[in-house]
Design an enzyme around this catalytic site. Sequence first.
Site, PDB file in Angstrom:
ATOM      1  CE  LYS A   1      13.738 -16.161 -41.429  1.00  0.00           C
ATOM      2  NZ  LYS A   1      12.512 -15.840 -40.855  1.00  0.00           N
TER       3      LYS A   1
ATOM      4  CB  SER B   1      10.993 -20.593 -40.759  1.00  0.00           C
ATOM      5  OG  SER B   1       9.610 -20.581 -41.456  1.00  0.00           O
TER       6      SER B   1
ATOM      7  CG  HIS C   1      24.642   7.738 -34.377  1.00  0.00           C
ATOM      8  ND1 HIS C   1      23.821   8.444 -33.917  1.00  0.00           N
ATOM      9  CD2 HIS C   1      25.971   8.046 -34.128  1.00  0.00           C
ATOM     10  CE1 HIS C   1      24.555   9.371 -33.107  1.00  0.00           C
ATOM     11  NE2 HIS C   1      25.872   9.026 -33.526  1.00  0.00           N
TER      12      HIS C   1
ATOM     13  CD  GLU D   1      14.601 -13.944 -32.831  1.00  0.00           C
ATOM     14  OE1 GLU D   1      13.464 -13.598 -33.054  1.00  0.00           O
ATOM     15  OE2 GLU D   1      15.030 -15.169 -33.408  1.00  0.00           O
TER      16      GLU D   1
END
Length: 459
Positions: A283, A277, A156, A290
């Site tokens: 970043k 970024s 979970h 992704e």
Amino acid sequence: MSTLWSGRFDSDPNAAVFAFGASFRFDRRLFEDDVIGSLAWAQALATAGVLSKEETAETTAALNQILAKGQADPAWVAGPDEDVHSFVERQLVERIGDTGRRLHTGRSRNEQVSLDLRLFLRRRSISLQVAVRRVIAALVSLAQRCGDAHMPAYTHLRRAQPVLIAHFLLAHAAAMRRDHSRLSAAAAEADALPLGSGAVAGTNYAIDTATLARTLGFSRVVANSIDASADRDFVSTFLHACALTMVHLSRFAEDMVIFSGEEFGFFELSDASATGSSMMPQKKNPDPLELVRGKTGRAIGHLAGWLATMKGLPSGYNKDLQEDKEAVFDADHTVAGSLEAVAIVVEGLTVHTERAEGAAAGLLLATDVADYLVGKGLPFRRAHELVGAMTRRLLAQGRDFESLPLAEWRGYSELFESDVVDRVTTKASVAARRTPQSTHPEAVRDSLRELGDWLKAED
Ligand code: ARG
């Protein structure tokens, strides 16, 4: 442009309709397979007495020339032709005239396209397996470097129990190993010679299908010509193998996106496999991961779309089947690219052991405390309740089990004895696991050894 079927028609096809139906733009990828199939077919026609010795030699030489030219310059495999089969035939006739016009005797494009695709899938499955093994090898080598370091296992997405980091990495390797065998199954399903089926009813010529199958490396011949002309189950199986491989890569990617973020920080991506970024200088984004996660949708879509295409088809070949190829090519391309990206990510991962171990301590040991009490004779349900109450108190105090002196343990239950202090530790927790699939360090080492042997044997 003349087609392979213009004889029956008074007028040329409408240019737009012809372009709509043409598949050369994408089935040119079957070029090699098509020529190899035709070389074997020429031989079969020779044995059947359809082509003379000289015609066979001439045809074979011309096909070999065509093959060499296409291999040396893939861009040459292009033109106004309807499909790759028409292209190869045109090239052949341009070289040897009427002899080239004999090659299609007793053969239909319906079986030819099935043959080409089977040959293509067979070699692509093998290449994808090599790429799967590269990812598994990278996971194995990272797991080896992690030694006995711990991290939490989650259920979970909440901290559940301590495990070895190696165990976590090998969990992903276990799924990918199934992908590897699924690709073998896909190749095995494609492993049947469709030639001899003709357009739908079989061929009239004395084609020795068993020999032809052997020549092309097939272990069997299809069972039924009607079925063979429309059977694309091997395509579905391949697309399923691709989709599930992507699902596994996606789940791995998701774990890594989470665990390499600032909040977790168990892993760190190499600079080479991350991106920055344009606006926020701090970043370090996990873009390749992704994208792998994102591309999984396409692979699943190809499988679902293909099954929908197949479901309403009447028996025998139907042009709908041409849709199989773009699905296959894109799924193959997507999986190959994703496997390579994931391999590069894993090969460049750094493990922050202190962060991972820091997260694996404390209240995660609750099950171990309960198991300790079970060992002292308490029924598990009671132990669970008692440890639940302890956890509630410790949470309120901002403490964990490892901070308890013996006196406090005994305050919770007389069953706790001096050994509890050593028994309730992360190290003791993993060492207490007994089954071969568990996170016990010996079991993990055995798995690593087994995987290493498997990789060696497959190479
Ligand atoms: N381009 C076709 C395909 O991919 C080849 C088979 C064509 N056969 C036919 N009867 N139109 O399926």
